[in-house]
Motif scaffolding. Structure first.
Motif, mmCIF file in Angstrom:
data_model
loop_
_atom_site.group_PDB
_atom_site.id
_atom_site.type_symbol
_atom_site.label_atom_id
_atom_site.label_comp_id
_atom_site.label_asym_id
_atom_site.label_seq_id
_atom_site.Cartn_x
_atom_site.Cartn_y
_atom_site.Cartn_z
ATOM 1 N N TRP A 195 -37.112 41.715 5.545
ATOM 2 C CA TRP A 195 -36.834 42.556 6.936
ATOM 3 C C TRP A 195 -37.219 41.389 8.000
ATOM 4 O O TRP A 195 -37.973 40.762 8.031
ATOM 5 C CB TRP A 195 -37.783 43.598 7.212
ATOM 6 N N MET A 196 -36.396 41.410 9.081
ATOM 7 C CA MET A 196 -36.435 40.415 10.135
ATOM 8 C C MET A 196 -36.265 41.170 11.495
ATOM 9 O O MET A 196 -35.156 41.631 11.555
ATOM 10 C CB MET A 196 -35.886 39.148 10.297
ATOM 11 N N GLY A 197 -37.167 41.172 12.575
ATOM 12 C CA GLY A 197 -36.561 41.888 13.944
ATOM 13 C C GLY A 197 -37.756 41.451 14.907
ATOM 14 O O GLY A 197 -38.722 40.706 14.702
ATOM 15 N N VAL A 198 -37.711 42.076 16.091
ATOM 16 C CA VAL A 198 -38.425 41.682 17.172
ATOM 17 C C VAL A 198 -39.418 42.845 17.254
ATOM 18 O O VAL A 198 -39.125 44.112 17.126
ATOM 19 C CB VAL A 198 -37.699 41.414 18.516
ATOM 20 N N LEU A 199 -40.895 42.593 17.308
ATOM 21 C CA LEU A 199 -41.825 43.295 17.635
ATOM 22 C C LEU A 199 -42.431 42.928 19.043
ATOM 23 O O LEU A 199 -42.549 41.690 19.399
ATOM 24 C CB LEU A 199 -42.926 43.281 16.448
ATOM 25 N N TYR A 200 -43.244 43.974 19.538
ATOM 26 C CA TYR A 200 -43.951 43.741 20.481
ATOM 27 C C TYR A 200 -45.599 43.785 20.634
ATOM 28 O O TYR A 200 -46.002 44.262 19.738
ATOM 29 C CB TYR A 200 -43.473 44.815 21.790
ATOM 30 N N PRO A 201 -46.175 43.235 21.430
ATOM 31 C CA PRO A 201 -47.754 43.121 21.424
ATOM 32 C C PRO A 201 -48.526 44.569 20.878
ATOM 33 O O PRO A 201 -49.208 44.548 20.297
ATOM 34 C CB PRO A 201 -48.175 42.514 22.863
ATOM 35 N N ALA A 202 -48.009 45.568 21.457
ATOM 36 C CA ALA A 202 -48.265 46.773 21.248
ATOM 37 C C ALA A 202 -48.407 47.338 19.686
ATOM 38 O O ALA A 202 -48.986 48.088 19.262
ATOM 39 C CB ALA A 202 -47.915 47.761 22.237
ATOM 40 N N GLU A 203 -47.322 46.471 18.926
ATOM 41 C CA GLU A 203 -46.704 46.881 17.708
ATOM 42 C C GLU A 203 -47.800 46.150 16.539
ATOM 43 O O GLU A 203 -47.717 46.504 15.541
ATOM 44 C CB GLU A 203 -45.439 46.771 17.604
ATOM 45 N N ILE A 204 -48.278 45.052 16.880
ATOM 46 C CA ILE A 204 -48.778 44.144 16.014
ATOM 47 C C ILE A 204 -50.175 43.542 16.587
ATOM 48 O O ILE A 204 -50.545 43.642 17.751
ATOM 49 C CB ILE A 204 -48.103 43.005 15.825
ATOM 50 N N GLU A 205 -51.336 43.196 15.241
ATOM 51 C CA GLU A 205 -52.368 42.532 15.715
ATOM 52 C C GLU A 205 -52.017 40.905 15.246
ATOM 53 O O GLU A 205 -52.052 41.045 14.187
ATOM 54 C CB GLU A 205 -53.578 43.289 15.142
#
Length: 95
Positions: free
Chosen positions: A76-86
Protein backbone atom coordinates in the motif's frame (compact mmCIF):
# COMPACT_ATOMS: atom_id res chain seq x y z
CA UNK A 1 8.90 19.24 -1.35
CA UNK A 2 11.81 17.22 -0.04
CA UNK A 3 12.60 13.56 0.26
CA UNK A 4 12.20 12.04 3.71
CA UNK A 5 14.91 9.52 2.97
CA UNK A 6 18.34 11.06 2.70
CA UNK A 7 19.76 9.37 -0.39
CA UNK A 8 23.37 10.11 0.53
CA UNK A 9 23.23 8.32 3.87
CA UNK A 10 20.44 5.92 2.90
CA UNK A 11 18.49 6.86 6.01
CA UNK A 12 15.00 5.37 6.29
CA UNK A 13 12.31 7.26 8.22
CA UNK A 14 9.51 5.20 9.74
CA UNK A 15 6.23 6.05 11.42
CA UNK A 16 3.52 4.18 13.31
CA UNK A 17 -0.13 4.44 12.27
CA UNK A 18 -2.32 5.96 15.00
CA UNK A 19 -5.71 4.87 13.65
CA UNK A 20 -7.34 2.10 11.69
CA UNK A 21 -7.93 2.35 7.96
CA UNK A 22 -10.53 -0.18 6.85
CA UNK A 23 -10.48 -1.96 3.49
CA UNK A 24 -12.66 0.71 1.84
CA UNK A 25 -10.45 3.58 2.98
CA UNK A 26 -7.25 1.73 2.05
CA UNK A 27 -8.60 1.18 -1.44
CA UNK A 28 -9.75 4.80 -1.82
CA UNK A 29 -6.45 6.27 -0.59
CA UNK A 30 -4.07 3.84 -2.32
CA UNK A 31 -1.75 5.50 -4.82
CA UNK A 32 -0.94 2.13 -6.39
CA UNK A 33 -2.90 0.82 -9.36
CA UNK A 34 -4.19 -2.16 -7.35
CA UNK A 35 -5.20 -2.86 -3.79
CA UNK A 36 -5.21 -6.42 -2.53
CA UNK A 37 -8.69 -7.48 -1.39
CA UNK A 38 -8.97 -7.47 2.38
CA UNK A 39 -6.04 -5.11 2.96
CA UNK A 40 -6.53 -2.89 5.97
CA UNK A 41 -4.13 -0.94 8.14
CA UNK A 42 -4.30 -1.17 11.92
CA UNK A 43 -3.09 1.15 14.66
CA UNK A 44 0.53 0.30 15.34
CA UNK A 45 1.34 -0.76 11.77
CA UNK A 46 4.70 0.68 10.74
CA UNK A 47 5.03 2.59 7.47
CA UNK A 48 8.08 3.94 5.66
CA UNK A 49 8.07 7.64 4.83
CA UNK A 50 9.02 8.04 1.18
CA UNK A 51 8.51 11.78 0.80
CA UNK A 52 7.55 14.78 2.93
CA UNK A 53 5.28 17.52 1.59
CA UNK A 54 5.60 21.12 2.76
CA UNK A 55 6.81 21.62 6.31
CA UNK A 56 5.71 18.17 7.48
CA UNK A 57 2.14 18.90 6.31
CA UNK A 58 1.70 15.45 4.73
CA UNK A 59 3.75 12.33 4.04
CA UNK A 60 3.83 9.87 1.18
CA UNK A 61 4.25 6.50 2.88
CA UNK A 62 4.46 2.86 1.91
CA UNK A 63 3.28 -0.12 3.89
CA UNK A 64 4.58 -3.66 3.57
CA UNK A 65 3.08 -6.69 5.23
CA UNK A 66 5.70 -8.47 7.32
CA UNK A 67 5.41 -11.51 5.03
CA UNK A 68 6.16 -9.61 1.80
CA UNK A 69 8.92 -11.33 -0.13
CA UNK A 70 9.14 -9.22 -3.30
CA UNK A 71 11.90 -6.60 -3.17
CA UNK A 72 11.19 -3.12 -4.53
CA UNK A 73 7.42 -3.51 -4.11
CA UNK A 74 4.90 -2.55 -1.45
CA UNK A 75 1.39 -3.53 -0.41
CA UNK A 76 0.00 0.00 0.00
CA UNK A 77 1.17 3.54 -0.74
CA UNK A 78 -0.63 6.76 0.05
CA UNK A 79 -0.59 10.16 1.70
CA UNK A 80 -0.98 10.33 5.47
CA UNK A 81 -1.18 13.41 7.67
CA UNK A 82 0.59 14.22 10.96
CA UNK A 83 -2.54 13.44 13.01
CA UNK A 84 -2.61 9.93 11.51
CA UNK A 85 0.97 8.87 12.26
CA UNK A 86 3.59 9.01 14.98
CA UNK A 87 7.11 9.45 13.68
CA UNK A 88 9.46 6.76 15.00
CA UNK A 89 12.72 8.13 13.71
CA UNK A 90 15.28 7.04 11.21
CA UNK A 91 17.61 4.13 10.74
CA UNK A 92 20.30 3.04 8.36
CA UNK A 93 19.32 -0.15 6.51
CA UNK A 94 21.57 -3.16 6.72
CA UNK A 95 23.52 -3.69 3.55
Amino acid sequence: MRDAADVNSETIVTARLKREMDERECKARNALSRTEPGLRLAPGDVVTVVETFGSNEAFLVEFNRPTRREPDACDWMGVLYPAEIEMLGSAHPRG
